[in-house]
Scaffold this active site. Structure first.
Site, PDB file in Angstrom:
ATOM      1  N   GLU A   1       8.669  -4.776  -1.168  1.00 14.84           N
ATOM      2  CA  GLU A   1       7.545  -3.831  -1.035  1.00 14.84           C
ATOM      3  C   GLU A   1       7.960  -2.411  -1.424  1.00 14.84           C
ATOM      4  OE1 GLU A   1       4.840  -5.380  -0.765  1.00 14.84           O
ATOM      5  OE2 GLU A   1       5.775  -7.246  -0.093  1.00 14.84           O
TER       6      GLU A   1
ATOM      7  N   ASN B   1       0.833  -1.216   0.000  1.00  8.07           N
ATOM      8  CA  ASN B   1       0.000   0.000   0.000  1.00  8.07           C
ATOM      9  C   ASN B   1       0.860   1.255   0.000  1.00  8.07           C
ATOM     10  OD1 ASN B   1      -2.263  -1.782   0.644  1.00  8.07           O
ATOM     11  ND2 ASN B   1      -1.356  -1.828   2.677  1.00  8.07           N
TER      12      ASN B   1
HETATM   13 ZN   LIG Z   1       4.795  -7.971  -4.681  1.00 10.90          ZN
END
Ligand SMILES: [Zn+2]
Ligand SMILES: *[C@@H]1O[C@H](CO)[C@@H](O)[C@H](O)[C@H]1NC(C)=O
Ligand SMILES: *[C@@H]1O[C@H](CO)[C@@H](O)[C@H](O)[C@H]1NC(C)=O
Ligand SMILES: *[C@@H]1O[C@H](CO)[C@@H](O)[C@H](O)[C@H]1NC(C)=O
Ligand SMILES: *[C@@H]1O[C@H](CO)[C@@H](O)[C@H](O)[C@H]1NC(C)=O
Ligand SMILES: *[C@@H]1O[C@H](CO)[C@@H](O)[C@H](O)[C@H]1NC(C)=O
Ligand SMILES: *[C@@H]1O[C@H](CO)[C@@H](O)[C@H](O)[C@H]1NC(C)=O
Ligand SMILES: *[C@@H]1O[C@H](CO)[C@@H](O)[C@H](O)[C@H]1NC(C)=O
Ligand SMILES: *[C@@H]1O[C@H](CO)[C@@H](O)[C@H](O)[C@H]1NC(C)=O
EC number: 3.4.11.-
Length: 751
Positions: free
Chosen positions: A378, A345
């Site tokens: 990430e 996110n």
């Molecule tokens: Zn990923």
């Protein structure tokens, strides 16, 4: 999203030493007992089937599950009230519902009188539709019950005009789910303290479970969130907090937290959490980094490693991508009881607590590596996925392949010598897997990925690991700096936008055309991303002939496929690397592949290509000779490749098993991890097969059927067995014993 299969460097290091003994035993066994492992059955992995929801015939199949595209969202204003209590003694008093409203401003690009918007398991109530001047648009018919496509339908009396701006407002009420959407989780701080938190996980298609939205990755918009939560709890979202107020609702005290509007973002990377966690904070000038966890985790310092390593990795990506991290804050949250490893996110990355935390006294080196590599994955997504997004889920590899590949480059900056682990964890793993069961291409056709089930099936190791292996092959074929220059213009061009693979190829081609390399990028890469499997390249160094064939472990199960294969070649006595692009099935003859008397040829230098190579027996002999006399003349990753290829070729009867075993005889002198790990893995398989074989009578090593069972041998027992079989071991007994003991203590140490 992150995947969860990792091989440990430290653990493999421990087994390497034991495998040294096993290896000698195996060489002895095979030579003395003429075991023919070729006759053993091969384990086959289950076939992966793609399921596509059939579309009713009246709809064009490619459109049925998708938004019509007549209306494009520009911005949303969302009020969302979570009703959970973050501290509560009685579970029955908890409230899992949420309520809110959502106003979406959208533009009409194709005249229509019907609004389709995604919603799943929400109770909706239409507030109204207005034009940009606030004039109410009369509604002809509303159906707020979602259909099998998760659409709710609002039919207007008048037609929306092209380039017109409109507002749609809906009220909603929903319930929290265990997985997907908005979840409420219970965790304990200590025995008597019960606490709760709410968090979201919206990839791929469940933002629609939290509020009604145009829930497709290319439907980017600006999102303006206000979260209403119980007083005393903290609410975080993608963007920094803009304002906070306290109010009374029905006699209870609530906090209203308003966030700054996002930059243009897809729905699947939106996020918010409501909890009472503590954080560790560092101001890095352009952005503030906070790492959040349960208060006792922060107090114990278990989030310190993650916190410290994040800014270095983020800095690496800023430099590599040539674009700064665009937000003024990054929150990373360690969630207890979180299913996935992590979720990227934008500005609010969520991790499983066990992944993000690291305790030097309790955790192993492997866990530390895992923490760093998941963070790197990430963070790579903040550019590959969040900033530049695939148009549709069929090209999921455009974010997952990149995040997987680039995480190794980033990791190398914080934990030295990690880059080459991509060979073990991604490349070899996929070479193995794709030679067994039926596979699927890295990139699917857009029309083949329709329903949420189709989309969920995209998340396979093919997309992550093979995607990474192919990007590595391309990067090394173009030269890393050319590849990087192409990526930088690609990111700049499509930031805040969405792409297909073609857009990537075009930018890489531009970088190639402005360099000394000549490769038709799209033509080459499409043979790899759109086809299953990989080729075996066969080189005859006597005639200079080279050919390719789909490599499969099961005889005759290969398809008639041809790839465009980048091949880097080196010859003994020279440092020069020649480059060739093999684009036909062959055989075709090229001087490059012909060798003189004592000269060996090594193809796929540094193991950069996603394929296997076989040679004529003479060249194999010369390469093995080189390994034994001076293995360092062959690059370390190529040593691993020779071993892996030889064992797989032996399993398919292309070469004699003795040849494969000869590729590992030099290992006692080789101190590098990757060749050792490759040998260990292949030997484990061999031992397993030997144990099943009837010919395997004289020496019973029953335990080898169990994982890690090699550890059960005593050194003496092992040596005795080896001694009985092969004189060579006797001569090296002292070395083996010594090495075994030092390596084992090192491998088991906690750091
Ligand atoms: Zn990923
Ligand atoms: C939660 O919502 C459901 C319907 O969605 C309703 O039946 C239930 O009463 C609600 N619970 C509370 C505590 O508001
Ligand atoms: C949405 O809810 C908020 C808070 O309850 C309220 O202030 C606002 O007026 C509502 N918006 C609409 C369009 O109903
Ligand atoms: C607009 O909609 C019509 C009818 O659905 C369709 O034929 C046409 O291709 C659409 N045009 C665009 C630009 O999407
Ligand atoms: C509303 O849509 C649902 C799902 O497509 C359908 O089952 C239902 O019959 C529709 N209701 C009306 C009144 O059109
Ligand atoms: C072309 O390459 C040179 C260096 O080789 C570089 O300085 C220049 O920026 C590149 N131009 C483009 C458009 O990529
Ligand atoms: C493989 O395909 C090519 C071209 O499609 C064809 O010429 C060739 O005969 C095929 N080979 C086999 C073994 O089917
Ligand atoms: C092979 O890898 C080594 C170590 O990473 C590197 O030094 C060398 O330049 C590479 N060779 C080629 C041809 O890429
Ligand atoms: C493999 O090679 C060894 C030694 O060169 C030979 O004795 C053996 O017969 C060969 N096995 C096969 C299956 O060709």
């Amino acid at each position: 999203m992150s995947k969860s299969v990792y091989v440990s460097k430290a653990a493999a290091g421990a087994t390497v030493a034991v495998a040294a003994l096993a290896l000698l035993a195996v060489i002895g066994l095979v030579i003395f007992h003429h075991i023919r492992i070729q006759e053993c059955p091969l384990p086959l992995s289950p076939t992966v089937m793609m399921s596509t929801t059939p579309a009713p015939t009246e709809y064009p199949p490619s459109l049925y599950m998708r938004l019509p595209g007549d209306l494009i969202p520009e911005s949303y204003k969302i009020y969302l009230q979570t009703h959970l209590h973050t501290k509560l003694d009685n579970l029955d008093d908890q409230n899992y519902n949420f309520t809110g409203n959502c106003t979406v401003k959208f533009k009409c690009v194709n005249a229509t009188n019907t609004i389709y918007i995604h919603s799943q398991q929400l109770n909706l109530n239409l507030i109204g539709v207005t034009d940009e001047h606030g004039k109410e648009m009369p509604v002809h018919h509303v159906n707020l019950t979602e259909d099998e496509r998760d659409f709710v339908v609002i039919e207007l009396v008048d037609t929306l005009i092209v380039d017109g701006l409109y507002y749609l407002s809906l009220e909603f009420q929903g319930e929290c789910y265990d997985i997907g959407g908005l979840s409420v989780r219970r965790y304990t701080a200590d025995i008597k303290d019960k606490r709760y938190l709410a968090s979201t996980q919206l990839e791929s298609t469940v933002a629609r479970r939290v509020f009604p939205c145009f829930d497709e990755p290319a439907m980017k918009a600006v999102f303006d969130f206000t979260i209403i939560h119980r007083k005393g709890s903290t609410a975080l979202s993608n963007m920094p907090q803009k304002a906070q107020m306290e109010i009374d609702i029905d006699g209870e005290k609530w906090s209203i937290t308003e966030f700054y509007p996002t930059i243009k973002s897809s729905t699947y990377i939106l996020s918010f959490v409501v909890f009472d966690f503590d954080s560790k904070e560092t101001n890095h000038g352009r952005y503030t980094l906070k790492t959040w966890a349960r208060p006792e985790v922060i107090a114990a310092g278990y989030a310190d490693y993650a916190h410290s390593v994040t800014s270095d990795i983020l800095h690496f990506f800023e430099e590599y991508c040539g674009i700064n991290y665009p937000l003024s804050k990054l929150d990373q949250v360690a969630l207890p009881e979180f299913g996935a490893n992590a979720m990227e996110n934008w500005g609010l990355i969520t991790y499983a607590e066990r992944t993000l935390t690291y305790n030097a006294a309790m955790s192993s080196l492997i866990e530390k590596e895992l923490t760093a590599s998941v963070i790197a994955h990430e963070l790579a997504h903040q550019w590959f996925g969040n900033l530049v997004t695939m148009k549709w889920w069929n090209d999921l590899w455009l974010k997952e392949g990149f995040a997987t590949y680039l995480s190794y480059l980033a990791l190398d900056k914080v934990e030295p010598n990690m880059k080459d682990l991509i060979i073990v964890r991604e490349v070899q793993r996929m070479l193995d897997s794709e030679s067994r069961g039926e596979s699927q291409p890295v990139a699917q056709k857009e029309e083949e990925v329709q329903s949420s089930v189709d989309i969920a099936l995209m998340y396979s190791p093919i997309v992550y690991s093979k995607g990474a292996a192919l990007l590595r092959m391309l990067s090394e074929s173009l030269a890393q700096n050319v590849f990087q220059r192409g990526l930088q213009t690609y990111l700049k061009m499509y930031q805040y936008d969405s792409v297909g693979a073609q857009d990537l190829w075009v930018h890489l081609q531009r970088a190639v055309d402005n360099s000394s390399v000549h490769i038709p990028v799209a033509a080459v890469m499409e043979t790899w991303t759109q086809q299953v499997g990989y080729p075996l390249i066969t080189i005859n160094t006597m005639s200079g002939e080279v050919s390719q064939k789909h490599f499969r472990l099961q005889p005759d199960s290969g398809h008639n496929l041809t790839w465009q294969v980048p091949i880097r070649v080196m010859k003994s006595g020279s440092e020069d690397i020649a480059f060739d692009l093999l684009s036909v099935e062959g055989p075709e003859s090229k001087p490059l592949y012909r060798s003189d008397d004592s000269e060996w040829i090594l193809a796929n230098v540094n193991y950069t290509g996603y394929y296997r190579v076989n040679y004529d027996p003479e060249n194999w002999g010369k390469l093995i000779q080189q390994l034994e006399t001076d293995h360092q003349k062959i690059p370390v990753l190529s040593r691993a490749q020779l071993i892996d290829d030889a064992f797989y070729l032996a399993r398919t009867k292309y070469v004699n098993i003795t040849l494969a075993l000869n590729t590992i005889k030099h290992l006692l002198k080789d101190t590098e991890f990757i060749p050792w790990d490759t040998a260990t893995r292949n030997l484990k398989y061999l031992l397993l097969m030997l144990d099943r074989s009837e010919a395997y009578g004289p020496i019973q090593i029953k335990e080898t059927q169990q994982e890690n069972s090699l550890n059960k041998f005593s050194v003496e027992e092992c040596l005795e067995r080896v001694q009985n079989n092969i004189n060579w071991v006797k001569e090296n007994k002292q070395t083996v014993l010594q090495w075994f003991q030092t390596e084992r203590t090192h491998g088991n140490s906690k750091a």
